[in-house]
Design a protein around this motif. Sequence first.
Motif, short mmCIF file in Angstrom:
data_model
loop_
_atom_site.label_atom_id
_atom_site.label_comp_id
_atom_site.label_asym_id
_atom_site.label_seq_id
_atom_site.Cartn_x
_atom_site.Cartn_y
_atom_site.Cartn_z
N ASP A 1 -2.21 -23.37 -82.79
CA ASP A 1 -1.57 -23.01 -81.54
C ASP A 1 -0.18 -23.65 -81.52
OD1 ASP A 1 -3.95 -21.80 -80.84
OD2 ASP A 1 -4.69 -23.60 -79.83
N GLY A 2 0.79 -22.88 -81.08
CA GLY A 2 2.15 -23.42 -81.03
C GLY A 2 2.98 -23.05 -82.24
N VAL A 3 2.32 -22.67 -83.32
CA VAL A 3 3.07 -22.21 -84.50
C VAL A 3 3.36 -20.72 -84.31
CG1 VAL A 3 3.03 -21.88 -87.00
CG2 VAL A 3 1.96 -23.89 -85.99
N GLN B 1 -2.77 -13.29 -85.66
CA GLN B 1 -3.43 -12.75 -86.85
C GLN B 1 -3.70 -13.86 -87.86
OE1 GLN B 1 -1.93 -9.06 -88.43
NE2 GLN B 1 -2.88 -9.42 -90.41
N GLY B 2 -4.86 -13.82 -88.45
CA GLY B 2 -5.22 -14.82 -89.45
C GLY B 2 -5.98 -14.18 -90.59
N LYS B 3 -6.57 -15.05 -91.41
CA LYS B 3 -7.30 -14.59 -92.57
C LYS B 3 -8.78 -14.87 -92.40
CE LYS B 3 -4.81 -17.26 -95.18
NZ LYS B 3 -4.27 -18.03 -96.32
N VAL B 4 -9.61 -14.02 -92.97
CA VAL B 4 -11.03 -14.33 -93.07
C VAL B 4 -11.42 -14.23 -94.54
CG1 VAL B 4 -11.63 -11.96 -92.44
CG2 VAL B 4 -13.34 -13.73 -92.25
N VAL C 1 -1.06 -28.09 -92.66
CA VAL C 1 0.11 -28.48 -91.86
C VAL C 1 0.28 -27.51 -90.69
CG1 VAL C 1 2.60 -28.85 -91.89
CG2 VAL C 1 1.23 -29.49 -93.88
N ILE C 2 0.11 -26.23 -90.97
CA ILE C 2 0.36 -25.23 -89.92
C ILE C 2 -0.87 -24.38 -89.59
CG2 ILE C 2 2.85 -25.02 -90.35
CD1 ILE C 2 2.17 -22.45 -91.98
N GLU C 3 -1.95 -24.54 -90.36
CA GLU C 3 -3.11 -23.68 -90.13
C GLU C 3 -4.35 -24.51 -89.79
OE1 GLU C 3 -2.19 -19.86 -93.08
OE2 GLU C 3 -3.06 -21.67 -93.93
N LYS C 4 -5.22 -23.92 -88.99
CA LYS C 4 -6.53 -24.52 -88.72
C LYS C 4 -7.59 -23.61 -89.33
CE LYS C 4 -6.66 -22.14 -84.27
NZ LYS C 4 -6.66 -22.20 -82.81
N TYR C 5 -8.75 -24.17 -89.65
CA TYR C 5 -9.80 -23.34 -90.24
C TYR C 5 -11.15 -23.66 -89.61
CZ TYR C 5 -10.81 -27.52 -93.03
OH TYR C 5 -11.11 -28.80 -93.42
#
Lengths: 79, 79
Positions: free
Chosen positions: A11-13, A38-41, A70-74
């Motif tokens: 969030d925020g990126v 949008q993200g990846k699965v 750094v910029i992504e959560k999983y």
Amino acid sequence: MKARVHVMLKDGVLDPQGEAVRHALGTLGFAGVQGVRQGKVIELDLVGSDKAAAEAEVRAMCEKLLANTVIEKYSVEIV
Amino acid sequence: MKARVHVMLKDGVLDPQGEAVRHALGTLGFAGVQGVRQGKVIELDLVGSDKAAAEAEVRAMCEKLLANTVIEKYSVEIV
């Protein structure tokens, strides 16, 4: 055993890809869309039957390769 | 209301991105990975509170824009 990993921008990126989708949906007449991310699965087929061990291994994969923490959560889901 | 869409390549369609991830995981020492498929996840913020209507609208979005239904399958989840 199957594992499913979701990788999303934190969030925020800024998410220009999601923003482009939102804009395109508006152009197509879908007015009720306030925001898009949008993200990846990633679906993994794993050997073995120990759920806890599998989850720990998939988390290690995320830290090392699948996500840029750094910029992504999983999130990891064993299914 | 939030909706989450998963877009994956259909079974049988070659997934070079997933294959590259599988190979990279092997190189990093994760030996127990038999297969990897990579897809997209799209999170939508929607106006309104009618779940059924929202799901129908998101399915229309998938058909028109979010998925290429020739080679991709999608699933919609209202959360």
